[in-house]
Design a protein around this motif. Structure first.
Motif, PDB file in Angstrom:
ATOM      1  N   CYS A 120       0.830  -1.187   0.008  1.00 58.34           N
ATOM      2  CA  CYS A 120      -0.204   0.125   0.084  1.00 58.34           C
ATOM      3  C   CYS A 120       0.843   1.107  -0.228  1.00 58.34           C
ATOM      4  O   CYS A 120       2.185   1.172   0.090  1.00 58.34           O
ATOM      5  CB  CYS A 120      -1.148   0.077   1.157  1.00 58.34           C
ATOM      6  SG  CYS A 120      -0.369   0.281   2.680  1.00 58.34           S
ATOM      7  N   SER A 121       0.322   2.531  -0.349  1.00 58.56           N
ATOM      8  CA  SER A 121       1.111   3.700  -0.343  1.00 58.56           C
ATOM      9  C   SER A 121       0.107   4.799   0.011  1.00 58.56           C
ATOM     10  O   SER A 121      -1.125   4.769  -0.706  1.00 58.56           O
ATOM     11  CB  SER A 121       1.800   4.001  -1.593  1.00 58.56           C
ATOM     12  OG  SER A 121       2.623   4.980  -1.429  1.00 58.56           O
ATOM     13  N   GLY A 122       0.430   5.557   0.870  1.00 56.97           N
ATOM     14  CA  GLY A 122      -0.565   6.865   1.032  1.00 56.97           C
ATOM     15  C   GLY A 122      -1.212   6.862   2.310  1.00 56.97           C
ATOM     16  O   GLY A 122      -1.456   5.719   2.635  1.00 56.97           O
ATOM     17  N   VAL A 157      -5.054  -8.414   4.388  1.00 55.54           N
ATOM     18  CA  VAL A 157      -4.425  -9.703   4.639  1.00 55.54           C
ATOM     19  C   VAL A 157      -5.321 -10.817   3.974  1.00 55.54           C
ATOM     20  O   VAL A 157      -6.541 -10.825   4.157  1.00 55.54           O
ATOM     21  CB  VAL A 157      -4.334  -9.745   6.325  1.00 55.54           C
ATOM     22  CG1 VAL A 157      -4.068 -11.153   6.813  1.00 55.54           C
ATOM     23  CG2 VAL A 157      -3.733  -8.876   7.054  1.00 55.54           C
ATOM     24  N   ASN A 158      -4.605 -11.707   3.305  1.00 60.91           N
ATOM     25  CA  ASN A 158      -5.360 -12.636   2.329  1.00 60.91           C
ATOM     26  C   ASN A 158      -6.526 -11.995   1.447  1.00 60.91           C
ATOM     27  O   ASN A 158      -7.416 -12.432   1.263  1.00 60.91           O
ATOM     28  CB  ASN A 158      -5.713 -13.612   3.374  1.00 60.91           C
ATOM     29  CG  ASN A 158      -4.952 -14.251   4.074  1.00 60.91           C
ATOM     30  OD1 ASN A 158      -3.931 -14.595   3.812  1.00 60.91           O
ATOM     31  ND2 ASN A 158      -5.293 -14.585   5.384  1.00 60.91           N
ATOM     32  N   GLY A 159      -6.082 -10.578   0.896  1.00 61.58           N
ATOM     33  CA  GLY A 159      -6.937  -9.924   0.093  1.00 61.58           C
ATOM     34  C   GLY A 159      -8.039  -8.985   0.673  1.00 61.58           C
ATOM     35  O   GLY A 159      -9.038  -8.332   0.019  1.00 61.58           O
ATOM     36  N   LYS A 160      -8.212  -9.216   2.103  1.00 65.03           N
ATOM     37  CA  LYS A 160      -9.049  -8.376   2.853  1.00 65.03           C
ATOM     38  C   LYS A 160      -8.604  -7.183   3.408  1.00 65.03           C
ATOM     39  O   LYS A 160      -7.550  -7.379   4.294  1.00 65.03           O
ATOM     40  CB  LYS A 160     -10.127  -9.432   3.780  1.00 65.03           C
ATOM     41  CG  LYS A 160     -10.612 -10.521   3.221  1.00 65.03           C
ATOM     42  CD  LYS A 160     -11.203 -11.352   4.229  1.00 65.03           C
ATOM     43  CE  LYS A 160     -12.065 -12.563   3.431  1.00 65.03           C
ATOM     44  NZ  LYS A 160     -12.592 -13.509   4.603  1.00 65.03           N
ATOM     45  N   PRO A 161      -9.177  -6.015   3.323  1.00 66.12           N
ATOM     46  CA  PRO A 161      -8.496  -4.849   4.024  1.00 66.12           C
ATOM     47  C   PRO A 161      -8.620  -4.827   5.427  1.00 66.12           C
ATOM     48  O   PRO A 161      -9.786  -5.453   6.136  1.00 66.12           O
ATOM     49  CB  PRO A 161      -9.586  -3.707   3.583  1.00 66.12           C
ATOM     50  CG  PRO A 161     -10.365  -4.310   2.348  1.00 66.12           C
ATOM     51  CD  PRO A 161     -10.479  -5.801   2.630  1.00 66.12           C
ATOM     52  N   LEU A 162      -7.627  -4.623   6.046  1.00 63.03           N
ATOM     53  CA  LEU A 162      -7.507  -4.877   7.569  1.00 63.03           C
ATOM     54  C   LEU A 162      -7.829  -3.441   8.385  1.00 63.03           C
ATOM     55  O   LEU A 162      -7.486  -2.346   7.935  1.00 63.03           O
ATOM     56  CB  LEU A 162      -6.106  -5.058   7.843  1.00 63.03           C
ATOM     57  CG  LEU A 162      -5.668  -5.438   9.468  1.00 63.03           C
ATOM     58  CD1 LEU A 162      -6.204  -6.538   9.988  1.00 63.03           C
ATOM     59  CD2 LEU A 162      -4.161  -5.636   9.585  1.00 63.03           C
ATOM     60  N   VAL A 212       5.456   5.082   5.998  1.00 64.41           N
ATOM     61  CA  VAL A 212       6.977   5.453   5.308  1.00 64.41           C
ATOM     62  C   VAL A 212       6.746   5.245   3.747  1.00 64.41           C
ATOM     63  O   VAL A 212       7.754   5.155   3.070  1.00 64.41           O
ATOM     64  CB  VAL A 212       7.996   4.750   5.779  1.00 64.41           C
ATOM     65  CG1 VAL A 212       8.281   4.954   7.363  1.00 64.41           C
ATOM     66  CG2 VAL A 212       7.661   3.292   5.941  1.00 64.41           C
ATOM     67  N   HIS A 213       5.549   5.012   3.235  1.00 64.58           N
ATOM     68  CA  HIS A 213       5.322   4.942   1.784  1.00 64.58           C
ATOM     69  C   HIS A 213       6.386   3.732   1.315  1.00 64.58           C
ATOM     70  O   HIS A 213       7.055   3.919   0.507  1.00 64.58           O
ATOM     71  CB  HIS A 213       5.720   6.160   0.969  1.00 64.58           C
ATOM     72  CG  HIS A 213       5.005   7.441   1.406  1.00 64.58           C
ATOM     73  ND1 HIS A 213       3.670   7.586   1.695  1.00 64.58           N
ATOM     74  CD2 HIS A 213       5.506   8.464   2.302  1.00 64.58           C
ATOM     75  CE1 HIS A 213       3.241   8.754   2.232  1.00 64.58           C
ATOM     76  NE2 HIS A 213       4.286   9.170   2.503  1.00 64.58           N
ATOM     77  N   SER A 261       8.750  -5.190  10.899  1.00 61.59           N
ATOM     78  CA  SER A 261       9.116  -6.118   9.759  1.00 61.59           C
ATOM     79  C   SER A 261       9.354  -5.513   8.558  1.00 61.59           C
ATOM     80  O   SER A 261       9.905  -6.270   7.594  1.00 61.59           O
ATOM     81  CB  SER A 261       7.888  -7.048   9.833  1.00 61.59           C
ATOM     82  OG  SER A 261       7.841  -7.891  11.010  1.00 61.59           O
ATOM     83  N   ARG A 262       8.998  -4.364   8.371  1.00 62.57           N
ATOM     84  CA  ARG A 262       8.831  -3.915   7.052  1.00 62.57           C
ATOM     85  C   ARG A 262      10.343  -3.559   6.629  1.00 62.57           C
ATOM     86  O   ARG A 262      10.759  -3.294   5.196  1.00 62.57           O
ATOM     87  CB  ARG A 262       8.263  -2.569   6.796  1.00 62.57           C
ATOM     88  CG  ARG A 262       6.807  -2.511   7.235  1.00 62.57           C
ATOM     89  CD  ARG A 262       6.144  -1.234   7.444  1.00 62.57           C
ATOM     90  NE  ARG A 262       6.489  -0.487   8.540  1.00 62.57           N
ATOM     91  CZ  ARG A 262       6.309   0.801   8.959  1.00 62.57           C
ATOM     92  NH1 ARG A 262       5.663   1.519   8.027  1.00 62.57           N
ATOM     93  NH2 ARG A 262       6.778   1.245  10.077  1.00 62.57           N
ATOM     94  N   PHE A 263      11.324  -3.390   7.661  1.00 62.91           N
ATOM     95  CA  PHE A 263      12.751  -2.912   7.395  1.00 62.91           C
ATOM     96  C   PHE A 263      13.438  -4.005   7.473  1.00 62.91           C
ATOM     97  O   PHE A 263      14.987  -3.931   7.610  1.00 62.91           O
ATOM     98  CB  PHE A 263      12.981  -1.781   8.432  1.00 62.91           C
ATOM     99  CG  PHE A 263      12.282  -0.600   8.388  1.00 62.91           C
ATOM    100  CD1 PHE A 263      12.567   0.390   7.433  1.00 62.91           C
ATOM    101  CD2 PHE A 263      11.057  -0.309   9.174  1.00 62.91           C
ATOM    102  CE1 PHE A 263      11.833   1.391   7.212  1.00 62.91           C
ATOM    103  CE2 PHE A 263      10.388   0.554   8.912  1.00 62.91           C
ATOM    104  CZ  PHE A 263      10.619   1.781   7.832  1.00 62.91           C
TER     105      PHE A 263
END
Length: 216
Positions: A86-88, A95-100, A113-114, A139-141
């Protein structure tokens, strides 16, 4: 008996508390606004396989953070999940195609952090994020290390805001102390009464000097 019961209750409570619960003090801003620096949090010691999405966990990852100190982050994905972002500022993680739904994130910004990612969480591992996405080393980093996921075995416990158990533990400990003190008090009272009875018997049994006996 009351004293012994009190001691057993205190020791049992302390052992249970030490083996079942732990505590940590927040030292960073990564979990704002849910937890702020200086907050004292309690966690129930559980196996990493017991945690679920949305849980806040305490874990240790010295190879990643350079310290064995506890780190606190939120579980976003468990083994088998696909986590995509995602971004923005209006974006949402899926998660598994469903918005969290993430009402806990700082300023409603789930991205922070885009940084786009698409992670398939391996079995036995967890994908973890801080609630303050703009200021969390999560986990992103660490994409080069199992796509940033953390082994379930690294989990030390699940953070709980329920103080019922803590109050129960404290109450049990206080009750044990009271019983122990009561037992000690009763024991001292018994000793005192025993000494007094002994003195009285000795006085009653003491022989009377012949010259003190009144002649008729």
């Amino acid at each position: 008996m009351a004293g012994l019961l009190g001691v057993v209750l205190v020791l049992g409570t302390l052992v249970y508390a030490r083996t079942s619960y732990g505590g940590s003090t927040i030292s960073s801003q990564s979990m704002l606004p849910t937890y702020k620096p200086g907050d004292r949090v309690f966690f129930k010691k559980v196996n990493g396989g017991e945690v679920r999405r949305g849980d806040v966990v305490v874990f240790s990852a010295p190879d990643r953070y350079g310290s064995s100190a506890n780190v606190m982050q939120r579980v976003v994905g468990v083994g088998g999940d696909e986590v995509v972002c995602c971004s923005g500022t209006d974006a949402r993680i899926t998660v598994n195609g469903k918005p969290l739904s993430e009402p806990y994130v700082a300023r409603g910004d789930v991205d922070g952090v885009h940084k786009k990612y698409d992670v398939k969480v391996p079995k036995g591992r967890l994908f973890l994020l801080g609630d303050n996405r703009a200021n969390a080393m999560d986990s992103r980093f660490f994409a080069s290390d199992h796509d940033g996921t953390v082994a379930e075995s690294a989990v030390r416990g699940r953070v709980t805001d329920d103080r019922t158990t803590a109050v129960g533990i404290v109450s049990a400990a206080i009750g044990g102390v009271v019983l122990a003190l009561l037992g000690i008090g009763l024991a001292l009272l018994g000793i005192g009464l025993g000494v007094a009875a002994f003195v009285v018997r000795r006085r009653r049994a003491a022989p009377v000097a012949p010259w003190l006996v009144q002649q008729g």
